[in-house]
Each structure stands twice: as structure tokens, then as C-alpha cells.
Enzyme design. Sequence first.
Site, PDB file in Angstrom:
ATOM      1  N   GLY A 171      58.057  -2.838 -21.827  1.00  0.00           N
ATOM      2  CA  GLY A 171      59.134  -3.082 -22.790  1.00  0.00           C
ATOM      3  C   GLY A 171      60.098  -1.908 -22.873  1.00  0.00           C
ATOM      4  N   LYS A 178      61.787 -15.984 -17.936  1.00  0.00           N
ATOM      5  CA  LYS A 178      63.017 -16.537 -18.498  1.00  0.00           C
ATOM      6  C   LYS A 178      64.217 -15.619 -18.339  1.00  0.00           C
ATOM      7  CE  LYS A 178      60.783 -19.149 -22.151  1.00  0.00           C
ATOM      8  NZ  LYS A 178      60.598 -19.185 -23.594  1.00  0.00           N
ATOM      9  N   ARG A 221      46.935   4.645 -17.261  1.00  0.00           N
ATOM     10  CA  ARG A 221      47.625   5.267 -18.405  1.00  0.00           C
ATOM     11  C   ARG A 221      46.908   6.524 -18.884  1.00  0.00           C
ATOM     12  NH1 ARG A 221      49.875   0.209 -22.012  1.00  0.00           N
ATOM     13  NH2 ARG A 221      51.692  -0.105 -20.712  1.00  0.00           N
ATOM     14  N   GLY A 238      55.021  -4.392 -17.069  1.00  0.00           N
ATOM     15  CA  GLY A 238      53.563  -4.430 -16.967  1.00  0.00           C
ATOM     16  C   GLY A 238      53.063  -5.402 -15.912  1.00  0.00           C
TER      17      GLY A 238
HETATM   18  P1  AMP Z   1      58.212 -11.666 -17.717  1.00  0.00           P
HETATM   19  O1  AMP Z   1      57.293 -11.245 -18.814  1.00  0.00           O
HETATM   20  O2  AMP Z   1      59.485 -12.286 -18.186  1.00  0.00           O
HETATM   21  O3  AMP Z   1      58.404 -10.601 -16.661  1.00  0.00           O
HETATM   22  O4  AMP Z   1      57.496 -12.877 -17.002  1.00  0.00           O
HETATM   23  C1  AMP Z   1      56.300 -12.770 -16.321  1.00  0.00           C
HETATM   24  C2  AMP Z   1      55.711 -14.149 -16.228  1.00  0.00           C
HETATM   25  O5  AMP Z   1      56.626 -15.004 -15.565  1.00  0.00           O
HETATM   26  C3  AMP Z   1      54.436 -14.224 -15.453  1.00  0.00           C
HETATM   27  O6  AMP Z   1      53.403 -14.482 -16.343  1.00  0.00           O
HETATM   28  C4  AMP Z   1      54.661 -15.386 -14.503  1.00  0.00           C
HETATM   29  O7  AMP Z   1      53.582 -16.287 -14.477  1.00  0.00           O
HETATM   30  C5  AMP Z   1      55.883 -16.071 -15.065  1.00  0.00           C
HETATM   31  N1  AMP Z   1      56.640 -16.819 -14.044  1.00  0.00           N
HETATM   32  C6  AMP Z   1      57.106 -16.356 -12.881  1.00  0.00           C
HETATM   33  N2  AMP Z   1      57.687 -17.335 -12.176  1.00  0.00           N
HETATM   34  C7  AMP Z   1      57.597 -18.466 -12.907  1.00  0.00           C
HETATM   35  C8  AMP Z   1      58.004 -19.809 -12.716  1.00  0.00           C
HETATM   36  N3  AMP Z   1      58.627 -20.185 -11.588  1.00  0.00           N
HETATM   37  N4  AMP Z   1      57.747 -20.705 -13.684  1.00  0.00           N
HETATM   38  C9  AMP Z   1      57.118 -20.321 -14.811  1.00  0.00           C
HETATM   39  N5  AMP Z   1      56.695 -19.045 -15.060  1.00  0.00           N
HETATM   40  C10 AMP Z   1      56.935 -18.146 -14.118  1.00  0.00           C
END
Ligand code: AMP
Length: 398
Positions: free
Chosen positions: A378, A202, A38, A355
Amino acid sequence: MRLNSVKDLEIKKGERVFVRCDFNVPMDEFGNIADDRRIKEALPTIKYLLDIEAKIILASHMGRPKEGFDEKYSLAPVAKRLHHLLHEEIFLATDVVGTDAKTKAHNLKDGEILLLENVRFEEGETKDDIEFAKSLADFADFYINDAFGVSHRAHASVHAITNFFDDDHKAGGFLLLKEINFFHKLLQSPARPFSAVVGGSKVSGKLQALINLLPKVDKMVIGGGMAFTFLKALGYEVGKSLVEDDLIDEAKHIMDEAKRLGVKFYLPVDVVVADKFDESAMVQYTTYQEIPEGWMGLDIGPATVRLFGEVLWDSQTILWNGPMGVYEMDKFSRGSFKISHEIARTHGIKVVGGGDTADLVQRAGDDEEMTFISTGGGASLELLEGKKLPGIEVLTHK
Ligand code: AMP
């Protein structure tokens, strides 16, 4: 609507320019900068102003300090790194808009650089406080926003401060314009086939982005935790995997929409399941039809890596946001690393946002192969959602 670039402004030698940067770099446990990308990305704008011999006042936030000055969140390490990268003296103020900052700003000579302390040491920053914004604006004749990563926040140093500069005295820096133009082009006129690879924890976190992207892409590839809500929506048992039951109908709707629009929609065909959410867990490979009761899917399996690799191979544009599994744990990182390699191997335009995904691509050693890695997680997600970013809105004019 137009967004001025720093180059469009008539800045003269000795004039004072306030540059809002995003120096919110990750630090290790010893207080060293773990990744200075950055800071490096902010250099083109700073060097441009150095060439003009402007007086440069840099500002940034770092982390989320609670109340006032906190050494842990000081920008001192950033000042040091800037000095090494630019070979210029960097004056660091011990406060943001206090006596020290004011004195140092007053004594600044042409072509010199002052870095204010972490703007979040002042509570007015996150409150978009107009008085605080005025104190910041008083430092300068021109305002430049080069902090794409915080432009989705209406904070004083990216939002309220713009009230004190007219259209000829405010603009985006080179990094900000690069980010905005890239995403704009990507969403308006992508080279096709255009594939989106979306993962992460999620569905809820990326629902709006999925809905906005669907009519724009040719292929949608889903991995990570969010895949299990879709698999459940298709009627499969997913054990203890992450599922958002309240979004099952929404997941069905997205899959129906994909069909209606002719978008090819891909889910994992096999997964790595574990008996607990832990590095020491027992693991098995299984197809999505046979996830054992009580086990949870934490990564995509080898057949899915093959499938996704096949799907992406002919893509001319790939947008990737979100890991394919719990990549922070070695045991569940293979799927994400392999998909990173697969994407890196393709010949089209490869854009990485978020990120976690940027970090992942770097750890996989594929960062050089990507066309563009966004610095703002974000903010880039909000652009993909089709939202207008408050920090950009106030810089655009007719
Ligand atoms: P996000 O911030 O929504 O992009 O999510 C990133 C996070 O999703 C990372 O910290 C991963 O550890 C988590 N993640 C990815 N796949 C899975 C999974 N199958 N079950 C639980 N967490 C997950």
C-alpha cells in the site's frame, strides 16, 4: 525537505531507542512464520544500534486483532526468529505499554533488545491516539521509523509518537530510507526506456497510480483483471470478465492521454478464459476479439507473454505492480510467472512493488534477479500515486 537517517542522530551507548518495525509477516496454519523477509530487512538498523550498545525497544503490529490481546496475533514467533537471526536474547513484553513492558524496559541493559507486544492490541494505535503515543514515547530518547509498509497510515506508533521527539531525536531507519530513495529516484530520473507493468484486479485500485505514472514512463503495459475495462472501452465484448463500467470513460481518457504523451500503451492480445472462477473450470485460449459470451478472462495468453516480453526487452527501468492473472490458482498463474521470468531476464533496473507481486516473484523463483522488491504494498502504491505518506511527512524537516 530532509529526512534524517538513523546515522545522522547522535545516539550514545546506553541511550534508549524506540524502533518501529514492520514485523507483520505472513503465518501458516500452524502459527509458523511463512516468509521472514520483513524481519531480515529490519536487521541492518537493529545491528547498527547493537554496535552502539544502545538500549533497543522494538515495536510492530501484526495482522488486525479485534480487541486486546489475542495469542494468534502475538509477536512471540517474531521474537524467536529475531533471536535466531541475531544470536541475541530478545526480551518479549507480554503487553504494549503495561506493567510488564515498563518493567522490562526499565531493566534493559546496554545493547539489549526488548520487543513490545503487538501495538494493535491497544486500540489507541489505529486511532493515532496522542495519550497512547505518549506512553510509547516515554520508553525512549530517540525514535526511529523503519516500517515503510505502514508509513501511509497515520497510526500512533508511526505518526502521533513523533510529536514527542525533536528533529535531532527522530529519523528513518535504513530500510525506510532505502525504500523512499529508490522510489524517489525511480520517479525523478529513471534510466530510459522506462516501462511500467501494471496488473491486479481492478482499475479503481490503481487509477491514481496509472494517471501519475503516465507522464513519467515510455511504455505502459496492462495485464490482470484491469485490462478488461480497457478492452471494453475499446468496444470489445469481454464476456463475464471483471469490468468496472463506471470507469470506462476514465479508461478511454488514459488511453487518449497515452497517445497524446507519446507513451506506448499495451494491452493483452490473447487471454485464458474460464467458464467459472474456479480451479476446476473449463479453460480456452482466445484472442481478445473472440472472448465467448458467458466466459471470463483470468490470465493473459501465450501471445501476450511473447508481446510483453518483446516490449520489455530493451527497457532500462521496469516497475512492476500487480499480477497478470489470478495467480493464486495454478491454472491461471502461467501468465504472471512467465512475465516474472521475462522481467527477470532483462538487464536494466527492475523494481517490484505490491505484496501480491512480491509473493509472486518469490514463488516464480525470480526474487534474486530483481533489483529491488518493496516491502510495502500500500505504501509503495501511494508513493506511485504521488501522495505524501503521513509517517514520512512527520519525519522530514527543513
Ligand atoms: P491487486 O490487489 O489489485 O494488485 O490485485 C491482485 C489480485 O488480482 C490477485 O488476487 C489476482 O487474483 C487478481 N486478478 C488478477 N487478474 C485477474 C483477473 N483477470 N480477474 C480477476 N482477478 C484477477
